[in-house]
Design a protein around this motif. Sequence first.
Motif, PDB file in Angstrom:
ATOM      1  N   THR A 117       1.223  -0.511  -9.663  1.00 36.46           N
ATOM      2  CA  THR A 117       1.942  -0.970  -8.479  1.00 36.46           C
ATOM      3  C   THR A 117       1.403  -0.329  -7.209  1.00 36.46           C
ATOM      4  O   THR A 117       1.966  -0.459  -6.150  1.00 36.46           O
ATOM      5  CB  THR A 117       3.446  -0.678  -8.561  1.00 36.46           C
ATOM      6  OG1 THR A 117       3.601   0.679  -8.937  1.00 36.46           O
ATOM      7  CG2 THR A 117       4.157  -1.599  -9.496  1.00 36.46           C
ATOM      8  N   GLY A 118       0.289   0.335  -7.357  1.00 37.57           N
ATOM      9  CA  GLY A 118      -0.325   0.916  -6.166  1.00 37.57           C
ATOM     10  C   GLY A 118      -1.036  -0.094  -5.309  1.00 37.57           C
ATOM     11  O   GLY A 118      -1.687   0.234  -4.334  1.00 37.57           O
TER      12      GLY A 118
ATOM     13  N   GLN B 221      11.882  -4.631  -0.792  1.00 33.24           N
ATOM     14  CA  GLN B 221      12.239  -3.228  -0.508  1.00 33.24           C
ATOM     15  C   GLN B 221      10.983  -2.397  -0.260  1.00 33.24           C
ATOM     16  O   GLN B 221      10.957  -1.557   0.639  1.00 33.24           O
ATOM     17  CB  GLN B 221      13.027  -2.654  -1.698  1.00 33.24           C
ATOM     18  CG  GLN B 221      14.428  -3.217  -1.810  1.00 33.24           C
ATOM     19  CD  GLN B 221      15.078  -2.873  -3.143  1.00 33.24           C
ATOM     20  OE1 GLN B 221      14.406  -2.637  -4.142  1.00 33.24           O
ATOM     21  NE2 GLN B 221      16.400  -2.843  -3.155  1.00 33.24           N
ATOM     22  N   GLN B 222       9.945  -2.674  -1.047  1.00 35.11           N
ATOM     23  CA  GLN B 222       8.690  -1.927  -0.853  1.00 35.11           C
ATOM     24  C   GLN B 222       8.123  -2.178   0.542  1.00 35.11           C
ATOM     25  O   GLN B 222       7.658  -1.250   1.204  1.00 35.11           O
ATOM     26  CB  GLN B 222       7.664  -2.346  -1.906  1.00 35.11           C
ATOM     27  CG  GLN B 222       7.964  -1.797  -3.294  1.00 35.11           C
ATOM     28  CD  GLN B 222       6.791  -2.012  -4.250  1.00 35.11           C
ATOM     29  OE1 GLN B 222       5.665  -1.672  -3.937  1.00 35.11           O
ATOM     30  NE2 GLN B 222       7.059  -2.571  -5.399  1.00 35.11           N
ATOM     31  N   GLN B 223       8.213  -3.435   0.989  1.00 35.74           N
ATOM     32  CA  GLN B 223       7.652  -3.729   2.305  1.00 35.74           C
ATOM     33  C   GLN B 223       8.496  -3.098   3.415  1.00 35.74           C
ATOM     34  O   GLN B 223       7.964  -2.697   4.456  1.00 35.74           O
ATOM     35  CB  GLN B 223       7.502  -5.250   2.488  1.00 35.74           C
ATOM     36  CG  GLN B 223       6.558  -5.668   3.586  1.00 35.74           C
ATOM     37  CD  GLN B 223       5.142  -5.096   3.459  1.00 35.74           C
ATOM     38  OE1 GLN B 223       4.933  -3.880   3.506  1.00 35.74           O
ATOM     39  NE2 GLN B 223       4.164  -5.964   3.317  1.00 35.74           N
TER      40      GLN B 223
ATOM     41  N   ALA C  68       0.810  -1.221   0.000  1.00 35.57           N
ATOM     42  CA  ALA C  68       0.000   0.000   0.000  1.00 35.57           C
ATOM     43  C   ALA C  68       0.841   1.268   0.000  1.00 35.57           C
ATOM     44  O   ALA C  68       0.467   2.272   0.610  1.00 35.57           O
ATOM     45  CB  ALA C  68      -0.970  -0.001   1.191  1.00 35.57           C
ATOM     46  N   LEU C  69       1.966   1.231  -0.716  1.00 30.47           N
ATOM     47  CA  LEU C  69       2.729   2.474  -0.891  1.00 30.47           C
ATOM     48  C   LEU C  69       1.965   3.344  -1.890  1.00 30.47           C
ATOM     49  O   LEU C  69       1.322   2.819  -2.795  1.00 30.47           O
ATOM     50  CB  LEU C  69       4.128   2.173  -1.406  1.00 30.47           C
ATOM     51  CG  LEU C  69       5.041   1.411  -0.448  1.00 30.47           C
ATOM     52  CD1 LEU C  69       6.396   1.156  -1.084  1.00 30.47           C
ATOM     53  CD2 LEU C  69       5.226   2.159   0.868  1.00 30.47           C
ATOM     54  N   PHE C  70       2.069   4.650  -1.720  1.00 32.42           N
ATOM     55  CA  PHE C  70       1.348   5.542  -2.626  1.00 32.42           C
ATOM     56  C   PHE C  70       2.134   5.636  -3.935  1.00 32.42           C
ATOM     57  O   PHE C  70       3.257   6.157  -3.951  1.00 32.42           O
ATOM     58  CB  PHE C  70       1.184   6.923  -1.987  1.00 32.42           C
ATOM     59  CG  PHE C  70       0.549   6.858  -0.622  1.00 32.42           C
ATOM     60  CD1 PHE C  70      -0.589   6.095  -0.414  1.00 32.42           C
ATOM     61  CD2 PHE C  70       1.080   7.556   0.454  1.00 32.42           C
ATOM     62  CE1 PHE C  70      -1.175   6.011   0.840  1.00 32.42           C
ATOM     63  CE2 PHE C  70       0.502   7.472   1.706  1.00 32.42           C
ATOM     64  CZ  PHE C  70      -0.623   6.704   1.904  1.00 32.42           C
TER      65      PHE C  70
ATOM     66  N   ASP D 110      -5.619  -0.002  -5.694  1.00 33.64           N
ATOM     67  CA  ASP D 110      -6.373  -0.596  -4.588  1.00 33.64           C
ATOM     68  C   ASP D 110      -6.857   0.551  -3.694  1.00 33.64           C
ATOM     69  O   ASP D 110      -6.207   0.910  -2.719  1.00 33.64           O
ATOM     70  CB  ASP D 110      -5.461  -1.561  -3.826  1.00 33.64           C
ATOM     71  CG  ASP D 110      -6.212  -2.358  -2.783  1.00 33.64           C
ATOM     72  OD1 ASP D 110      -7.388  -2.027  -2.507  1.00 33.64           O
ATOM     73  OD2 ASP D 110      -5.635  -3.307  -2.239  1.00 33.64           O
ATOM     74  N   VAL D 111      -8.010   1.114  -4.075  1.00 32.36           N
ATOM     75  CA  VAL D 111      -8.514   2.320  -3.418  1.00 32.36           C
ATOM     76  C   VAL D 111      -8.664   2.137  -1.912  1.00 32.36           C
ATOM     77  O   VAL D 111      -8.246   2.978  -1.121  1.00 32.36           O
ATOM     78  CB  VAL D 111      -9.873   2.724  -4.030  1.00 32.36           C
ATOM     79  CG1 VAL D 111     -10.448   3.922  -3.311  1.00 32.36           C
ATOM     80  CG2 VAL D 111      -9.699   3.057  -5.487  1.00 32.36           C
ATOM     81  N   ARG D 112      -9.246   1.015  -1.534  1.00 34.01           N
ATOM     82  CA  ARG D 112      -9.536   0.802  -0.112  1.00 34.01           C
ATOM     83  C   ARG D 112      -8.241   0.765   0.710  1.00 34.01           C
ATOM     84  O   ARG D 112      -8.120   1.443   1.733  1.00 34.01           O
ATOM     85  CB  ARG D 112     -10.315  -0.508   0.072  1.00 34.01           C
ATOM     86  CG  ARG D 112     -10.603  -0.847   1.518  1.00 34.01           C
ATOM     87  CD  ARG D 112     -11.321  -2.169   1.616  1.00 34.01           C
ATOM     88  NE  ARG D 112     -12.698  -2.046   1.184  1.00 34.01           N
ATOM     89  CZ  ARG D 112     -13.703  -1.729   1.995  1.00 34.01           C
ATOM     90  NH1 ARG D 112     -13.465  -1.511   3.262  1.00 34.01           N
ATOM     91  NH2 ARG D 112     -14.927  -1.633   1.552  1.00 34.01           N
ATOM     92  N   THR D 113      -7.286  -0.026   0.252  1.00 35.41           N
ATOM     93  CA  THR D 113      -6.048  -0.161   1.028  1.00 35.41           C
ATOM     94  C   THR D 113      -5.272   1.159   1.055  1.00 35.41           C
ATOM     95  O   THR D 113      -4.716   1.530   2.089  1.00 35.41           O
ATOM     96  CB  THR D 113      -5.173  -1.298   0.466  1.00 35.41           C
ATOM     97  OG1 THR D 113      -5.996  -2.435   0.287  1.00 35.41           O
ATOM     98  CG2 THR D 113      -4.051  -1.654   1.401  1.00 35.41           C
ATOM     99  N   LEU D 114      -5.235   1.867  -0.084  1.00 34.27           N
ATOM    100  CA  LEU D 114      -4.522   3.153  -0.100  1.00 34.27           C
ATOM    101  C   LEU D 114      -5.188   4.133   0.861  1.00 34.27           C
ATOM    102  O   LEU D 114      -4.511   4.890   1.565  1.00 34.27           O
ATOM    103  CB  LEU D 114      -4.491   3.733  -1.517  1.00 34.27           C
ATOM    104  CG  LEU D 114      -3.578   3.034  -2.528  1.00 34.27           C
ATOM    105  CD1 LEU D 114      -3.619   3.736  -3.871  1.00 34.27           C
ATOM    106  CD2 LEU D 114      -2.141   2.968  -2.033  1.00 34.27           C
ATOM    107  N   THR D 115      -6.507   4.110   0.893  1.00 28.24           N
ATOM    108  CA  THR D 115      -7.241   4.997   1.810  1.00 28.24           C
ATOM    109  C   THR D 115      -6.908   4.639   3.254  1.00 28.24           C
ATOM    110  O   THR D 115      -6.629   5.519   4.083  1.00 28.24           O
ATOM    111  CB  THR D 115      -8.766   4.861   1.567  1.00 28.24           C
ATOM    112  OG1 THR D 115      -9.024   5.205   0.217  1.00 28.24           O
ATOM    113  CG2 THR D 115      -9.556   5.767   2.496  1.00 28.24           C
TER     114      THR D 115
END
Lengths: 350, 264
Positions: free
Chosen positions: B262-263, A138-140, A85-87, B159-164
């Motif tokens: 990759t979001g 790395q992302q994690q 869940a990285l932006f 992944d809108v929910r997880t990003l939120t």
Amino acid sequence: MSFLTLTHVNKFFGDAPAVEDFNLSAEQGEFVSFLGPSGCGKTTTLRMIAGFELPTSGTITIAGQDLTYVPPNKRNVGMVFQSYALFPNMTIADNIGYGLKVAGKNHLEINERVDEMLNLIHLENFRERYPYQLSGGQQQRVALVRALAIRPQILLLDEPLSALDAKIRVELRQEIRRIQQQLGITTIYVTHDQEEALSLSDRIVVMSQGRMEQVGTPSEIYSYPETEFVARFVGQINLLPVDVINPPEGLVKVGRQSVRTSRALNRADGGHTIRLAIRPEELNPGFLEGANNLTGTVQSITYLGSIIRVRVDIEGQPISMDMFNERKLKMPVVGDQFPVNFDADACWLI
Amino acid sequence: MKLPRFNFWGLFWGTLALLYFFVPMYGTLDFSLRMQKGLISLRAYQIVLADPQFVESFLYSVTMGVITVIVSILIFMPTTYWIYLKLPKLRPLVEIITILPFIIPVIVYVFGLIRTFSRPPFLLTLSPLGTDFLIAGGYVILSMPYMFRAIDVGMRAIDVRTLTEASQSLGGNWLQTLVNVILPNLRVALLSGSLITFATVIGELILADFLFRPAFGPYMTSIGTTKAYEPAALTIMSFALTWICLGIIQLISRGDTSQQLTGR
């Protein structure tokens, strides 16, 4: 006083219970894992601590403050997600600094903290890269320090290693533990991987069907499972139906063969059939005077690398025995009569 | 190495489709350049561009297009976001609602608008400004399938929910999450929706015609009934405008796809 407390927490989705009567007290700096199969309620419980789900009843307190109905952005709880869940629109530095930015911190402070966090995971040179330019591991790592950058009261990790390959998983779990101990942050870790839970945790909560099956240290959970579910879920276990012959002496029978346990049994169990539990690694090949001995026929031999698993049929009951794969090991042959022995201390009854 | 097989029928149907599309367009382009006898010239284009009615109608439609895009984004972005987060069960219903403009003929819809908004308490058709409000509202409805789908596809890609939730766990409130995290990741989707909406508004005829507003669609029709070469020039210009819009979408979305995906 406990740092994180969940008291009689229940969660229902419609009429279906997801979590039932969950009670937990975690100390400051403690690493607690929620372990269980899919759908057991571990993630729902974690999400209630994070504030993404509201409990149907019960209370959640952190540092003595009731946060049951406080929105997630006001809890100061860091969370690491399975999918990172990285932006995607932000650089690594912006991702790590996001929490501080929305909290209104100045640029200098944000930059300092970002550098500190990148040092912690040894990714100093990745500051201006985007998430898609990093590997999963790395992302994690970035996701982990992003959650830590805001100096949360509690760190929550929702199966953070599930999307990674086996080697990276082992490396990263050691890194998670190192950082957690270095910062002394109270951590709740959700996993279905028993090895992860056993290797990382101070305490483990084993869950099944929304209920807590057992809470204990990794060695308590592994060596003294209180229920059949825990015994089966954590590690390999042999469960043999036995007839209780002499409860005070802990004497039982597997078929026609006697076994003595080191623990006295409940008198009420006399004459009943219950289950004898023993781990495969507690069984030894051969006959040994003074130990419990069982004899059966070799059913199969499975090569597992460092371990050889021999399956023996004891009067219709299959039992697995693990042996280290040593060069001098004399391998049994399928169909052979094969005696196994074990200590009275190594088995228990469920 | 395995050589790719020659697909005769694929090539045949592909060529046929291209001819079906390009031959009439080439005919229109060729015709638009032959206003002066025996000469290839841009005379028809010069006449169209010098026509004050063209400028007025084009500017009117561009203004309406911009207003429609802004209103559509303000309505559909938060709505779709909320449906994804809080009301996922409503999504099939919303999908059906958004395709209604494809099902209900525009003429029926226009008469409904005129009947409803030409009498108290919603007297909008009496003034040009009121009619412009009405027409902008109408355009928002007509372009709803395009805008909703563009945003919907964009939200599925991230992944809108997880990003939120990630933003919230870091202390972000709803507005900060929407502005800093969701909007930037929907940039391409919003741009696609906006340009398709814009192109729809520019070419729309029935709504503007029945509400007597000086839009580009009715202008093209009126020119088409009285002149010969200028409508062909206008058609080519409309095509060019639409293709420029599509080109901009391609240009902006190029290289962004991997970043968006990759979001998760």
